[in-house]
Design a protein around this motif. Sequence first.
Motif, short mmCIF file in Angstrom:
data_model
loop_
_atom_site.label_atom_id
_atom_site.label_comp_id
_atom_site.label_asym_id
_atom_site.label_seq_id
_atom_site.Cartn_x
_atom_site.Cartn_y
_atom_site.Cartn_z
N LYS A 145 0.90 -1.45 0.00
CA LYS A 145 0.57 -0.16 -0.22
C LYS A 145 0.86 1.43 0.00
CE LYS A 145 -3.68 -2.05 2.34
NZ LYS A 145 -4.86 -2.08 3.17
N SER A 146 0.25 2.57 -0.80
CA SER A 146 1.24 3.25 -0.78
C SER A 146 0.89 4.96 -0.41
CB SER A 146 1.02 3.84 -1.99
OG SER A 146 1.79 5.14 -2.18
N PRO A 147 1.34 5.26 1.11
CA PRO A 147 0.56 5.85 2.33
C PRO A 147 0.12 7.27 1.47
CG PRO A 147 3.47 5.89 1.76
CD PRO A 147 2.98 4.95 1.09
N LYS A 148 -0.25 7.68 2.15
CA LYS A 148 -0.48 9.12 1.06
C LYS A 148 0.43 10.75 2.02
CE LYS A 148 -4.21 10.93 5.15
NZ LYS A 148 -4.91 11.61 5.26
N ALA A 149 1.69 10.08 3.04
CA ALA A 149 1.98 11.53 3.66
C ALA A 149 3.04 10.31 4.59
CB ALA A 149 1.52 12.08 4.81
N ILE A 150 4.63 10.89 4.42
CA ILE A 150 4.85 10.01 6.27
C ILE A 150 5.45 10.75 7.52
CG2 ILE A 150 8.01 9.22 6.62
CD1 ILE A 150 7.27 7.84 3.52
N PHE A 151 5.55 10.68 8.59
CA PHE A 151 5.40 11.27 9.47
C PHE A 151 6.95 11.29 10.15
CE2 PHE A 151 1.32 12.34 8.44
CZ PHE A 151 1.07 13.61 8.56
N VAL B 74 -1.45 6.77 6.43
CA VAL B 74 -0.24 7.19 6.83
C VAL B 74 1.20 6.37 7.13
CG1 VAL B 74 -0.87 9.52 6.91
CG2 VAL B 74 -0.53 8.16 9.12
N TRP B 75 2.88 6.28 7.00
CA TRP B 75 3.08 5.85 7.17
C TRP B 75 4.76 6.63 8.46
CZ3 TRP B 75 5.94 3.27 2.83
CH2 TRP B 75 5.26 2.74 2.04
#
Length: 451
Positions: A145-151, A238-239
Motif C-alpha cells: 500500500k502507498s501512504p498519503k504522507a510520511i511522519f 500514513v507511515w
Amino acid sequence: MSNDIRIKKGLDIKLKGEAEKTLEKAVLSNFYTLRPEDFHGVIPKLISKVGAKVKAGEPVFFDKSNENIKFVSPVSGEILDIARGEKRKILSIKLQADKEQAYQDYGVFNVDAAKPNQVKAHLLASGCWPFVKQRPYDVIANPDKSPKAIFISGYASAPLAADLDFTLKGKEAELQAAVIALGKLTEGKVHVSVGANSNSPLAGLSGINLHKVSGPHPSGNVGTLINKIDPVNKGEVVWTIAAQDLVIIGELLLTGKFNAERIVALAGSSIQKPRYFTTKIGSEVATMIYDKGIAQKARVRVISGNVLSGKHIKPDGYLDYYSNVITVIPEGDDYELFGWNKPVFNKVSTTRAFTFSWLKPNKEYDLNTNTNGEHRAFVVTGGYEEVFPLDIYPMQILKACMYKDLDEMESLGMYEVAPEDFALTEFVCVSKQPHQEIIRKGLDVMLKEIG
C-alpha cells in the motif's frame, strides 16, 4: 520554511534522573535477543536454526503473512537458543556475538537515481522495513500500500525521554539519505517535527515539510503530529518512522551495512549517574545498568522505553527493538495509610484536591510505580480531555473499544490512534483502567475484521 504547532492540552511529568548529555560506550554485550513480540501482529517464520552462524544484517526470520518483510540479526554470531511458548510460539531468538563483527554487504545504494520500487525492494531485502510503521493499526507498514504522507517526530516530550537533538548530532548525511529514499515511496509529503527551541539536525534537511512544535507532552508524539496536520480517514494510510531509525536506514543506503548501533539514554531516579550509552539493538541491559550503578533502593523496576509507554523488563533482560531509553525507577510495592484523604506534596496530579503539585510546576519528582488506587468502573471527571490534545473523544473511543463496536470506533477516529496516544489519559485515570491495552485490543479487532 516551517509551520508552528502549539499544543495546549497535555501534561509534562517532570521526574528526577534525566540523562546528562555525556556519551559512553556500553560494555560489549556477549548476547543479543530478537523478540517477535516487539513486532506486533507478526507471526515469525524461521530462516536460521539453532547453531547457525549469521552475519550482522543477515535475515533470521520473516513475517509469515508477508514473506518479503525480513528481520535481521543485529550482530554477527551464532544462534544459541530459540525459546518457545504455548503451541510452539517463538518467544525469543538468542544470539552469541562474535568478537570480530562481520556484516552482510547489501552494496552502496544510489538513492537519487533509484526508482520507488527499487527503494522499497532494497529496504525489504536488507531488513530495514520493520522500522516503517503505519497508521491505522500501529503495525509494520504493508509494503503493498502507498501512504498519503510520511511522519517523523524529531522531538521527544515524554518523561525522561532521550534528547533527539543530542542522539542525532553528526548524523546529517544518514538522515538526508533516508529522507530522500522514503520520500520516493509517497506521493504526499514527508512531515518532520522538531522542538520550537531545538537545534535539531533534522531541521536542515531538504525534501521535508518542517514543523516546529511546542507545548506539554504529548506534543512530541507522532500521533499528535498526524492529528494536527493530516488526520487519517477510512481507506487512507500514513507511515511513521522513529528519528533514530532513520540513521540505521541511511547508513545502510550509504555503506551497504546494517549497523544496529543505537544511542540509548539510561535515566531514572534509581540510577546514580544517568547518561547516554552507545549500544546495539537487542543488547543486555545489564551491560549498562549494573556496571554504572543503580542507586541503593529496596527494589527497582527496569523499563525498556519511557515510564508511560515502555515495557517492564527484568534486570537481566534485553533492550527491545524500538527503544532508545532505559528507565529505572523505584518499585511501588508500599502503601500509605489513609493516603487518599490527606494533603500530598510529593506526587503529580492534574487536580487541586489534596495534591499541591500545581504550586511548584517546575519541581522534579521521585515517583515510583504505585498506581495509588485499584481498578474500578470508569468515573466521568473530564480529566482525560485536559491532557488529550487530539481532536477525538477519549472516553467514548475507549468504551467503543471495550464493547467492540466497529462502526463507532470508525466514526470516533480509531484509524489514526496508537496505544501511546492514550498513555497520559491512563496516567491521570482515577479508575485505573489500562487505556493502552484497551486501545491495542480495539485496533487488533479492527485489523482482523476490517483489515
